[in-house]
Every structure is written in C-alpha cells, then in structure tokens.
Design a protein around this motif. Structure first.
Motif, PDB file in Angstrom:
ATOM      1  N   LYS A 235      50.230  38.678  45.630  1.00 60.01           N
ATOM      2  CA  LYS A 235      50.512  39.605  46.716  1.00 60.01           C
ATOM      3  C   LYS A 235      50.359  41.062  46.263  1.00 60.01           C
ATOM      4  N   ALA A 236      50.585  41.280  44.935  1.00 56.27           N
ATOM      5  CA  ALA A 236      50.484  42.650  44.419  1.00 56.27           C
ATOM      6  C   ALA A 236      49.038  43.097  44.243  1.00 56.27           C
ATOM      7  N   ILE A 242      38.831  44.045  44.472  1.00 61.05           N
ATOM      8  CA  ILE A 242      38.488  43.423  43.193  1.00 61.05           C
ATOM      9  C   ILE A 242      37.142  43.931  42.685  1.00 61.05           C
ATOM     10  N   GLU A 243      36.146  44.001  43.596  1.00 63.86           N
ATOM     11  CA  GLU A 243      34.811  44.462  43.180  1.00 63.86           C
ATOM     12  C   GLU A 243      34.879  45.901  42.703  1.00 63.86           C
ATOM     13  N   GLU A 244      35.653  46.703  43.410  1.00 65.93           N
ATOM     14  CA  GLU A 244      35.790  48.108  43.026  1.00 65.93           C
ATOM     15  C   GLU A 244      36.457  48.232  41.654  1.00 65.93           C
ATOM     16  N   ASP A 345      40.694  38.006  49.968  1.00 63.95           N
ATOM     17  CA  ASP A 345      40.398  39.299  50.597  1.00 63.95           C
ATOM     18  C   ASP A 345      40.727  39.210  52.082  1.00 63.95           C
ATOM     19  N   SER A 346      40.452  40.261  52.803  1.00 67.10           N
ATOM     20  CA  SER A 346      40.800  40.288  54.227  1.00 67.10           C
ATOM     21  C   SER A 346      40.022  39.270  55.034  1.00 67.10           C
ATOM     22  N   ALA A 347      38.896  38.794  54.482  1.00 67.65           N
ATOM     23  CA  ALA A 347      38.088  37.789  55.196  1.00 67.65           C
ATOM     24  C   ALA A 347      38.532  36.380  54.861  1.00 67.65           C
TER      25      ALA A 347
END
Length: 678
Positions: A235-236, A242-244, A345-347
């Motif tokens: 959750k943190a 992640i890619e960034e 991720d959000s997707a």
C-alpha cells in the motif's frame, strides 16, 4: 525455599529449604517442597517454573544420601555438596542456554574459559556455572544440616511423610529387608519401571504433539505477520510510479519518501527480518526497493538477482503477477519464510511485489526453547509422580507384604519349638494390616491359617508326646521283664541309660562325631539304652543267674544274647515303619560287647566300624557292671572301677567316649549317689 538475596559473590542459598525438607521428611516431602516453591515464584517470575527440575533433583539427591545415613560422615557431606553442585551447575547451564539462547560475555568467567580455546561456548558456560555454584551449594548443605541438628526430635518427626498400613513394630527392619535379599528385580523396581515407561511415553507423546502444535502456531502467526507487513508495504508503494523510480534510478523525492516508509514499516516489526520490493522478470529479480538491515546491506535499485530455487514452483504465478502462497527458502540469505504481496497500478496490472521475510532460524530457536521448557516441567512432574507412587506402593503394598513374609519366614523356621511358634503367631497378629484391599484379605487369611497351624502343631505335639511316653513305657516294661530274670539287676537299665546320656552329651559338647550326633541320634540312643540286654530273654536261668564263674561252654551261651537281641530288634523294626529309633536299639543290643581293638564279640568289629551307639553303651555297661554287686563278685570302689575303665582306653573302648566319660565324673557320681552306689 529461602528467597534469593543479592551478595557481592554469586550466593543465593535458595535450596536450603528443599535440602532440609528432604533430610527431615524424605524424598516425597523434599520434591514437593522443591517444586512448590518454584511454582509459587513462577507467578511473579514465569521462568522459575522451568528451573523446578533442579530443585526436585536436589531433593532426590539429599534424601537418597540421608536415608542411607551418609550425611553423618564428612565424606557424605562432601558427596552431597558435589552432587548439588553438579545438578545446579549442569542443569542450570543447559536450561537457560537452550531456552534463552545465551551469549557469552567476554569479560565473564565463561568468556575467559572460552578464550583458552579448549572448550566450546556452551561447555565454557557450563564449567563456569558449575564452579560458581560450588560455594553456594556447600554453604547450603552446611546451613541445612545445622538447622536439622538444632530442630527438636519431636518436631522433626512430624516431617516424616509416612503412611504405615500396619503396626510398624519392625519399621527399619521392614524397610531394609530388601537390601539383603538376592532377587533379580524387586516389586518396587518392577512397578517403577512400568510407571516410568508409561509416564515417559505419555510425556514424550505430549511433548512431541505440543511442540508440533506450538511450531505450527508460530509459523501461522508469523505468516499472518509477514502478510500484514507485505500488504502494508504494498500500500505504501505507488504502482503507477514504478517505471519512473527505475528510470530515475531512485533519484527522486517520491522514491526517497517511499523508501523511508518501507524502513519505518520494517523497523516497527522486530519479527520481520527483511523487507524489499522486486519486479519479476524472466532474467531474475529486479530490485526496486531494498531496506538495509544491521547484518545485510541493501541492493541498489535496478540490480538483477537470480531466482532462488525455492521460488521455482511459483515462477509462472509470479511472472503473471498473481498472488502466491508463503514460500520457505534456505539459501545464502538464510532460512527464510517469504510472503509476497502484488503491487498494482491504477489499471490493475501487477507492477512488482512487496516481499517480507521472517527468519525461520528464530522460529526454530523458539521451538527449541519451548521444547526445553516442556522437558523441564515434565521431568519435574515425572519425578514427583514417581516419588508419590513409590511412597504409595511402599506403605500400601511393599511394606505390608514384607512384614507378612518376614513373620511367615520366622514361623517356618520355628521348627519343633512350640513357644517360638506361638510367639511368632502373636507377632503376625500384632501387625494389624489395614490396607482395605486384597493384601488385607491375604493377611487375615494368613492370621487364621497360622493360628490353626499353631493349634494343630500343639495337638500333634501332645499326641506325639503321649506316643513317646507310651513307647518309653513299653521299652522299660520290656527291659524290666528281661532284667527281672537276672538276680543282679540293681537298677541296671536306669543307670546305664543315665551314663549313656552323660557320654553322648559330652561328645556333643566336645564336637566329636558332629555329623553323627544329631538331636535325633541323642534321643534315640538314650531311649534305646534300656533294650541293650533284651537278648538275655533267650538265656537259660541256670546260665543267667549262676552264682559262680561261667564255664567256657556257658560263656558261649551267654554271648549269644547279643545275636538274639539283634534278631529281636530287627523283627521289631520290620513291624514299625519309618526311621525308627529302634535301629539304634538294635546296634546297642548287637554290638555293645565289641571292642575297639577288634577282639570283642559277636562279629569282632573294630574302631569306628562299631556303631557309635554301641561304643557308647560299651563304656556305660562295663562301668555299671564294675560298680554294681553281682552274684559272683562285690561292687568295686569308684577309683578301682575308673582305673579299669582307663586301662581299656584305646583297646576295649573308644578313646573319645572315655574322654567324654572321664570329663563328666561329677555327673557320673551323681548317678551313683542317686542309686546308693557311692
């Protein structure tokens, strides 16, 4: 138990009460006091319960030496001090070492011993603990025994935890009886073996099951903890970044803030060993986050790590970003319990996994600590149960049975002594065994049986005495019938019987012919003595009562009374079955005129070939003939008669019979005076 108090030296003196209770009351009170004190203290100091086994074993050692009276000697006191030192030193090292996982202090005695290089850390710790316990346990023994000496006897007896189920008139004898008997295994040992096997089996099974349940529970608890930690870490971490994070190689404020959150999560959970975030690729783990620990530096972001073999079965799920069950691995990073939580991720696509590791070695250490605690407690309880069962079986089974068998043995050895038999029967009835079970029923039956046996023996003895009196009366009557035909009787049969008794008792006292002179032989000889001349019933009156010297022909006729006597007695023996006393009567009737040198009649026997009863009768018969008046001679004076007897020593008579006769002249003179022959 005396409470511990701080001293400049490592002295606790905390087992004085246990030692004193064991010396005063025995094993059972000692182990109860020893365990109870640790049990009470465990309410405030839980670990004290696991040290109860030390006190219990100390009580066993102290009571063992006390019950064998070893503590009255300096060697016994030294043995007790050494025993307590070894028990406290060794177990006092084993229990905390395996329960708490102690580490050596380099400045301590154990650390100094370990520095020598001769001993491993555990052995060094055990040697150190034993050495420091010696003074403590030596003072404990001294103080406990001083207290024992000053306690009044009346008060100290109240500590004896006895439970006699019979009158303990021979308590010490009953307790010590087993030590002198040769048996392979006593009843107490057999029962103790059965008890030990049963309790040990139950304890081992209980310990095994408890440890397995405990370990499984610990695993499940740590799995839940790791899952919670991994979920919190997931959750943190923002899956969209992640890619960034990878692209900037972690050089961003968001990365550093996230890394700090992960550090806080790891450090807030002491049970969690490692916490990191990996991306799963075909070529291995790609490090995104790794929190550094005291013993393991963190891997840099972007580092590619090969897959552990333990992850092999789960690679398809991991590469697909699916949840996986907890994994246990054992590799270069240690024996670990690993929980991986997907980071989406959000997707809703899994970008990486937040992974929490728990050190399984720590769990194994907890498992060993729990096992040590279980063994310690079970051992204490096992010893207490054994002590109680020994006490129970001793006073309810073994001591009552020993008391019974001791009295039955005495009754069996009473023999023909009616007074001893009656006394032993009274003793067995005084036991008053009241166990309330089959042993008491056995005791009551034995009391009835022994009483009946005593009365039966009394009746048999009365009948036997009556029969003996009747037999003796018949012997005297038969002998009188023969002697009344002889004008020279002069109480011959009474006097010769008396002389025979004197000689045979003298031989017995001197130890001569010990294998032959038994109580039965002595009785048979004395009772048979009156029949030694029974063969004279066949001698004609003209020969038997001739006032002058016999002619050679008449002498030959007179000599036949020995052969006739032998035949008469053999006929009587054939009529009476069993080992009859008449056998000695036959020997005396047939051979009392045989001589030691072989010149006698009727068969010319010599030396010890002549039956002993006949050799005894030869002395008695000749002495009475010399000291009694006959139709053909007056009675010789005593000195003259003794001189003639002495001349026949070794020629006419057995030298030992002469010795026994001469050494008993006072008794011989009493017989002479009794029959007015002095």
């Amino acid at each position: 138990m005396i409470s511990r108090f701080e001293l400049p030296v490592p002295l606790y003196l905390d087992t004085i009460g246990t030692v004193l209770a064991a010396v005063l009351g025995g094993t059972l009170p000692g182990v109860l006091v020893g365990f109870a004190t640790n049990f009470i203290i465990s309410f405030s100091q839980p670990s004290s319960l696991y040290y109860g086994v030390i006190n219990v074993l100390i009580a066993v050692a102290a009571s063992h030496l006390s019950e064998r009276n070893k503590l009255k000697k300096p060697s016994g006191l030294i043995a007790l001090a050494i025993s307590l030192t070894l028990i406290s030193g060794i177990l006092g090292a084993v229990i905390p070492w395996y329960m708490d996982g102690l580490a050596l202090d380099s400045e301590s005695l154990s650390g100094e011993i370990n520095k020598t290089g001769f001993f491993e850390p555990f052995v060094s710790y055990m040697i150190s603990n034993t050495a420091t316990n010696f003074l403590d346990k030596t003072l404990t023994v001294i103080i406990a025994l001083l207290l024992y000496r000053i306690i009044p006897v009346k008060f100290s007896r109240k500590f004896k935890f006895t439970g006699w189920q019979q009158t303990p008139t021979t308590g010490e004898e009953v307790i010590n009886k087993d030590k002198s008997e040769n048996r392979a295994v006593s009843m107490r040992i057999k029962m103790l073996i059965v008890l030990m096997i049963a309790l040990s089996t139950v304890a081992a099974a209980g310990t095994y099951i408890s440890v397995r349940v405990y370990y499984k529970s610990m695993i499940n608890q740590h799995i839940a903890l790791a899952q919670g930690t991994a979920k919190l870490a997931s959750k943190a971490v923002d899956g969209d970044m992640i890619e960034e994070f990878v692209t900037c190689n972690g050089d961003s404020e968001d990365y550093r803030r996230t890394h700090k959150l992960l550090e806080d999560i790891l450090y807030s959970s002491p049970e969690i060993t490692y916490l990191y975030v990996y991306r799963m690729e075909l070529d291995g783990f790609h490090v995104v986050f790794d929190v550094e620990t005291d013993d393991t530096p963190a891997d840099e972001i972007g580092t590619i790590l090969p897959y552990d073999s333990g992850f092999g079965p789960y690679m398809s799920e991991l590469l697909a970003g699916e949840p996986v069950e907890p994994i246990i691995t054992d590799d270069e990073y240690g024996h670990l319990l690993t929980v991986a939580e997907p980071v989406f991720d959000s997707a809703g696509v899994c970008q990486c996994y937040a992974i929490a590791d728990v050190d399984v070695k720590m769990l194994m250490k907890d498992k060993h600590s729990f096992l040590t605690e279980m063994i310690s407690v079970f051992t204490s309880i096992l010893i207490i149960i054994c002590a109680f069962v020994i006490w129970l079986t001793d006073y309810h089974i073994i001591f009552p049975l020993r008391s019974i068998t001791m009295q039955i043995d005495k009754i069996s050895r009473s023999g023909d002594d009616q007074d001893s038999l009656d006394n032993d029967v009274r003793k067995i009835r005084k036991l008053k065994i009241h166990t309330g079970d089959e042993i008491e029923q056995l005791y009551q039956s034995l009391c009835t049986m022994t009483l009946n046996q005593s009365e039966q023996m009394r009746s048999i003895r009365r009948l036997s005495d009556s029969t003996l009196k009747m037999q003796d009366g018949l012997i005297i009557t038969m002998a009188d019938m023969v002697e009344n035909r002889d004008s020279d009787t002069g109480d011959h049969i009474q006097k010769t019987a008396a002389y025979v008794r004197i000689i045979v008792e003298g031989l017995k006292e001197k130890g001569y012919y010990a294998e032959k002179i038994t109580p039965k032989f002595m009785s048979d000889v004395v009772r048979s003595a009156p029949l030694h001349d029974v063969g004279k019933i066949n001698i004609p009156d003209g020969v038997l009562n001739k006032p002058g010297k016999l002619t050679p022909e008449e002498y030959e006729i007179m000599k036949t009374h020995t052969i006739a006597g032998k035949k008469i007695m053999e006929h009587a023996i054939e009529t009476v079955e069993g080992d009859s006393y008449l056998k000695e009567a036959r020997n005396m009737a047939a051979y009392h005129h045989e001589r030691w040198d072989g010149k006698g009649y009727p068969e010319g026997l010599h030396g010890e070939v002549i039956p002993l009863s006949a050799r005894i009768m030869a002395v008695a018969d000749v002495f009475d003939a010399l000291t009694s008046p006959r139709v053909y001679k007056p009675a010789y004076p005593l000195d003259k008669a003794l001189s003639i007897i002495a001349e026949g020593n070794g020629t006419q008579f057995d030298p030992r019979c002469i010795e026994a006769f001469m050494d008993s002249l006072e008794e011989v003179k009493k017989v002479l005076r009794k029959y007015d022959q002095g």
